[in-house]
Design an enzyme around this catalytic site. Structure first.
Site, PDB file in Angstrom:
ATOM      1  N   ARG A 121      25.035  33.032 107.776  1.00 48.66           N
ATOM      2  CA  ARG A 121      24.062  32.518 108.739  1.00 48.66           C
ATOM      3  C   ARG A 121      24.624  32.672 110.155  1.00 48.66           C
ATOM      4  NH1 ARG A 121      20.501  32.984 105.670  1.00 48.66           N
ATOM      5  NH2 ARG A 121      19.144  31.395 104.791  1.00 48.66           N
TER       6      ARG A 121
ATOM      7  N   GLU B 251      17.106  33.650 115.243  1.00 51.43           N
ATOM      8  CA  GLU B 251      16.288  34.797 114.805  1.00 51.43           C
ATOM      9  C   GLU B 251      14.815  34.535 115.093  1.00 51.43           C
ATOM     10  OE1 GLU B 251      17.296  35.316 110.687  1.00 51.43           O
ATOM     11  OE2 GLU B 251      19.385  35.747 111.144  1.00 51.43           O
TER      12      GLU B 251
ATOM     13  N   HIS C   5      18.342  40.945 109.705  1.00 55.51           N
ATOM     14  CA  HIS C   5      18.355  40.064 108.537  1.00 55.51           C
ATOM     15  C   HIS C   5      17.676  40.744 107.330  1.00 55.51           C
ATOM     16  CE1 HIS C   5      18.461  35.563 107.231  1.00 55.51           C
ATOM     17  NE2 HIS C   5      18.581  36.355 106.179  1.00 55.51           N
TER      18      HIS C   5
HETATM   19  P1  NAP Z   1      26.770  29.615  97.195  1.00 58.20           P
HETATM   20  O1  NAP Z   1      26.993  30.174  95.835  1.00 58.20           O
HETATM   21  O2  NAP Z   1      26.401  28.186  97.347  1.00 58.20           O
HETATM   22  O3  NAP Z   1      28.105  29.898  98.037  1.00 58.20           O
HETATM   23  C1  NAP Z   1      28.393  29.283  99.250  1.00 58.20           C
HETATM   24  C2  NAP Z   1      29.909  29.210  99.382  1.00 58.20           C
HETATM   25  O4  NAP Z   1      30.237  28.699 100.673  1.00 58.20           O
HETATM   26  C3  NAP Z   1      30.545  28.289  98.354  1.00 58.20           C
HETATM   27  O5  NAP Z   1      31.620  28.952  97.786  1.00 58.20           O
HETATM   28  C4  NAP Z   1      31.018  27.070  99.141  1.00 58.20           C
HETATM   29  O6  NAP Z   1      32.224  26.566  98.586  1.00 58.20           O
HETATM   30  C5  NAP Z   1      31.216  27.671 100.539  1.00 58.20           C
HETATM   31  N1  NAP Z   1      30.976  26.672 101.572  1.00 58.20           N
HETATM   32  C6  NAP Z   1      29.867  25.914 101.732  1.00 58.20           C
HETATM   33  N2  NAP Z   1      30.005  25.087 102.776  1.00 58.20           N
HETATM   34  C7  NAP Z   1      31.235  25.325 103.296  1.00 58.20           C
HETATM   35  C8  NAP Z   1      31.965  24.775 104.376  1.00 58.20           C
HETATM   36  N3  NAP Z   1      31.460  23.789 105.146  1.00 58.20           N
HETATM   37  N4  NAP Z   1      33.216  25.253 104.622  1.00 58.20           N
HETATM   38  C9  NAP Z   1      33.723  26.226 103.836  1.00 58.20           C
HETATM   39  N5  NAP Z   1      33.080  26.797 102.804  1.00 58.20           N
HETATM   40  C10 NAP Z   1      31.852  26.349 102.532  1.00 58.20           C
HETATM   41  O7  NAP Z   1      25.658  30.416  97.959  1.00 58.20           O
HETATM   42  P2  NAP Z   1      25.286  31.978  97.854  1.00 58.20           P
HETATM   43  O8  NAP Z   1      24.208  32.169  96.872  1.00 58.20           O
HETATM   44  O9  NAP Z   1      26.543  32.767  97.701  1.00 58.20           O
HETATM   45  O10 NAP Z   1      24.678  32.187  99.333  1.00 58.20           O
HETATM   46  C11 NAP Z   1      25.498  31.985 100.444  1.00 58.20           C
HETATM   47  C12 NAP Z   1      24.727  32.088 101.745  1.00 58.20           C
HETATM   48  O11 NAP Z   1      24.408  33.450 102.021  1.00 58.20           O
HETATM   49  C13 NAP Z   1      23.374  31.386 101.799  1.00 58.20           C
HETATM   50  O12 NAP Z   1      23.502  29.993 102.017  1.00 58.20           O
HETATM   51  C14 NAP Z   1      22.696  32.089 102.960  1.00 58.20           C
HETATM   52  O13 NAP Z   1      23.001  31.432 104.177  1.00 58.20           O
HETATM   53  C15 NAP Z   1      23.341  33.468 102.969  1.00 58.20           C
HETATM   54  N6  NAP Z   1      22.388  34.530 102.562  1.00 58.20           N
HETATM   55  C16 NAP Z   1      22.072  35.510 103.462  1.00 58.20           C
HETATM   56  C17 NAP Z   1      21.221  36.537 103.087  1.00 58.20           C
HETATM   57  C18 NAP Z   1      20.879  37.638 104.024  1.00 58.20           C
HETATM   58  O14 NAP Z   1      19.820  38.226 103.887  1.00 58.20           O
HETATM   59  N7  NAP Z   1      21.742  37.984 104.972  1.00 58.20           N
HETATM   60  C19 NAP Z   1      20.644  36.534 101.818  1.00 58.20           C
HETATM   61  C20 NAP Z   1      20.985  35.524 100.940  1.00 58.20           C
HETATM   62  C21 NAP Z   1      21.860  34.521 101.321  1.00 58.20           C
HETATM   63  P3  NAP Z   1      32.619  25.000  98.750  1.00 58.20           P
HETATM   64  O15 NAP Z   1      31.406  24.212  98.361  1.00 58.20           O
HETATM   65  O16 NAP Z   1      33.791  24.855  97.869  1.00 58.20           O
HETATM   66  O17 NAP Z   1      32.967  24.813 100.189  1.00 58.20           O
HETATM   67  C1  8YV Z   2      15.936  35.836 103.200  1.00 60.45           C
HETATM   68  C2  8YV Z   2      18.222  34.692 103.036  1.00 60.45           C
HETATM   69  O1  8YV Z   2      15.814  36.863 104.120  1.00 60.45           O
HETATM   70  O2  8YV Z   2      18.079  33.910 100.823  1.00 60.45           O
HETATM   71  C3  8YV Z   2      18.507  33.722 101.962  1.00 60.45           C
HETATM   72  O3  8YV Z   2      19.202  32.728 102.256  1.00 60.45           O
HETATM   73  O4  8YV Z   2      18.719  34.578 104.110  1.00 60.45           O
HETATM   74  C4  8YV Z   2      17.358  35.878 102.777  1.00 60.45           C
HETATM   75  O5  8YV Z   2      17.348  36.243 101.439  1.00 60.45           O
HETATM   76  C5  8YV Z   2      15.381  34.615 103.788  1.00 60.45           C
HETATM   77  O6  8YV Z   2      15.603  33.491 103.031  1.00 60.45           O
HETATM   78  C6  8YV Z   2      13.878  34.790 103.971  1.00 60.45           C
HETATM   79  O7  8YV Z   2      13.452  33.792 104.782  1.00 60.45           O
END
Ligand code: NAP
Ligand code: 8YV
Length: 327
Positions: free
Chosen positions: A236, A265, A283
Site C-alpha cells: 500500500r 490513488e 495499481h
Molecule cells: P497477509 O497474508 O495478511 O500478509 C500480510 C503480512 O504483513 C503478514 O505477514 C503480516 O505479518 C505482515 N504485517 C501486517 N502488519 C504489519 C506491521 N504493522 N508490521 C510488520 N508486518 C506486518 O496479506 P496478503 O494477502 O499477503 O496481502 C498483503 C497486502 O498486499 C494487502 O493487505 C494489500 O495491501 C496488498 N495487495 C496489493 C495488491 C496490488 O494490486 N498491488 C493486490 C493485493 C494485495 P504479522 O501479522 O506477523 O505482522
Molecule cells: C485491487 C488490491 O486492485 O486486493 C487488494 O488489496 O489492492 C487489489 O487487488 C483492489 O483491491 C481493488 O480495489
C-alpha cells in the site's frame, strides 16, 4: 440512486464495481447503486433496506452507522484498509475480503516490476520506439542488475511468501520483517524494518495499509538500503513517506524504485512523476480478467454464504467469531 432488482436481501454497491461481480450480485440480490460512498445519496427507506455492502471503495463509520440493518461488508480486494473493520466488528457486522485468489497474480507482478525497475525494460522499449536504437545505437547498459542482490520482504504473508519463493528460484538470498516470526520458514527474520533494510539492498513491500504501517518506510529506511538500493512497493502507498522517497531517488540515496501503489490513488505526486529512476504502475497487481473475476466471485460467494448459511467464507481477522444474528 438506482434500484436494479427486487429480491430478499438488499446489497448496496457504492461507486464502481467489476461488471462480472455486479451481474452475479443482480442474479442473487436486490441491488442499490450509489455513485460514491456517501450515505447522503440514500433515501431513508433505501438505507433501512440495506443488509449488505459490496465495495471496492471506502466504507467508513459514517456509512456503516447510516445503515441500521447492515449485517455484512464484502470487500473487493484482500487489503481492506479502506473499510473500518474495527467499527464494523464493534457493531457485530461481518467484514470479508478476497485472499488467496489473487496471490500468484500479484506475486508475478511484483517480480515483473522488480525486473523492470532493475533492467529498465520500459525505458529500453521507449528508446526503440523513438527510433533511437537505429539512430543512436544500443540502449545504455543498466546500472542495476539482479545478480548479487539480497532481497528483503516487508510483509511475508500470502503474497510476500509467493514473491519470496519466486525470487528464491532466481538464486537470491531472502530476508523478511513481520511483527511475528514465521515458523518453519527458511528465510532470515528481522525484528525491525530498519534492521531488514540495513541487511539488504532490495526492499519489497507487501505489507497492508492502515495506522500501524502509516509512512513507516521513510528517509532512514532508504539511507539503510544505500546507493545501490532498490525499493519495490506492491503493498500500500500509505506505508511510504512519498516525499522522502522522491528525494531519495532524486539525490541518489537509492538507485531506483518500482511502485504499483500510491498514498492518494489515483493521484501520483509530481515529485515522483519528475524522477526518471522510478517505474510507476497504476495499481495493476491483480488486474487481469482471470483474477479480478475470481475476486468478484469470492466477494459475491461470501454474501451468498452469509445470507444462505449464516457463515462468511473469508472473514477478516477483526470479524472472526461474528455470527449472523438472524440465522
Ligand atoms: P497477509 O497474508 O495478511 O500478509 C500480510 C503480512 O504483513 C503478514 O505477514 C503480516 O505479518 C505482515 N504485517 C501486517 N502488519 C504489519 C506491521 N504493522 N508490521 C510488520 N508486518 C506486518 O496479506 P496478503 O494477502 O499477503 O496481502 C498483503 C497486502 O498486499 C494487502 O493487505 C494489500 O495491501 C496488498 N495487495 C496489493 C495488491 C496490488 O494490486 N498491488 C493486490 C493485493 C494485495 P504479522 O501479522 O506477523 O505482522
Ligand atoms: C485491487 C488490491 O486492485 O486486493 C487488494 O488489496 O489492492 C487489489 O487487488 C483492489 O483491491 C481493488 O480495489
Amino acid at each position: 440512486m438506482t434500484i436494479l432488482r427486487q429480491s430478499a436481501n438488499t446489497i448496496l454497491v457504492p461507486g464502481k464495481l467489476l461488471p462480472h461481480a455486479l451481474g452475479r450480485l443482480e442474479e442473487n440480490f436486490s441491488v442499490i447503486r450509489i455513485e460514491r460512498s456517501d450515505p447522503d445519496l440514500l433515501s431513508p427507506e433505501a438505507a433501512e433496506k440495506v443488509a449488505g455492502i459490496a465495495a471496492m471503495t471506502v466504507v467508513d463509520a459514517r456509512l456503516i452507522d447510516a445503515l441500521p440493518n447492515l449485517e455484512i461488508i464484502a470487500n473487493f480486494g484482500v487489503g481492506y484498509d479502506a473499510v473500518d473493520a474495527k467499527h464494523a466488528a464493534s457493531k457485530g457486522i461481518m467484514v470479508t475480503n478476497t485472499p488467496d485468489v489473487l496471490t500468484d497474480e500479484v506475486a508475478d507482478l511484483a517480480v515483473g516490476l522488480l525486473i523492470n525497475t532493475v533492467r529498465e525494460l520500459s525505458k529500453a522499449e521507449a528508446w526503440l520506439r523513438a527510433g533511437r536504437w537505429a539512430g543512436e545505437g544500443p540502449y545504455p547498459l543498466t546500472k542495476g542488475t539482479l545478480r548479487g542482490r539480497s532481497i528483503g520482504i516487508f510483509g511475508l504473508g500470502r503474497i510476500g511468501m509467493a514473491v519470496a519463493r519466486r525470487l528464491e528460484a532466481f538464486g537470491l538470498p531472502i530476508s523478511y520483517h513481520n511483527r511475528n516470526k514465521v515458523e518453519a520458514c527458511p528465510y532470515t527474520y528481522h525484528p525491525t524494518l530498519l534492521s531488514l533494510a540495513e541487511a539488504v539492498d532490495t526492499l519489497i513491500c507487501v505489507a497492508p495499509g492502515g495506522a500501524a504501517t502509516e509512512k513507516v518506510i521513510g528517509r532512514e529506511v532508504f539511507e539503510a538500503l544505500g546507493p545501490n538500493g532498490i525499493f519495490v512497493n506492491v503493498g500500500r502507498g500509505s506505508t511510504v513517506d512519498e516525499e522522502a522517497l522522491a528525494q531519495a531517488l532524486a539525490d541518489g540515496t537509492i538507485l531506483s524504485a518500482g511502485l504499483d501503489v500510491f498514498a492518494r490513488e489515483p493521484h501520483v505526486p509530481e515529485s515522483l512523476l519528475r524522477v526518471d529512476n522510478a517505474c510507476l504502475l497504476p495499481h495493476v497487481g491483480s488486474a487481469s480478467v482471470h483474477t479480478r473475476q475470481a475476486m468478484g466471485d469470492l466477494m459475491v460467494d461470501n454474501l451468498i454464504s452469509w445470507f444462505n448459511d449464516g457463515k462468511a467464507l473469508t472473514p477478516v481477522p477483526e470479524s472472526v467469531g461474528i455470527a449472523r444474528r438472524s440465522a
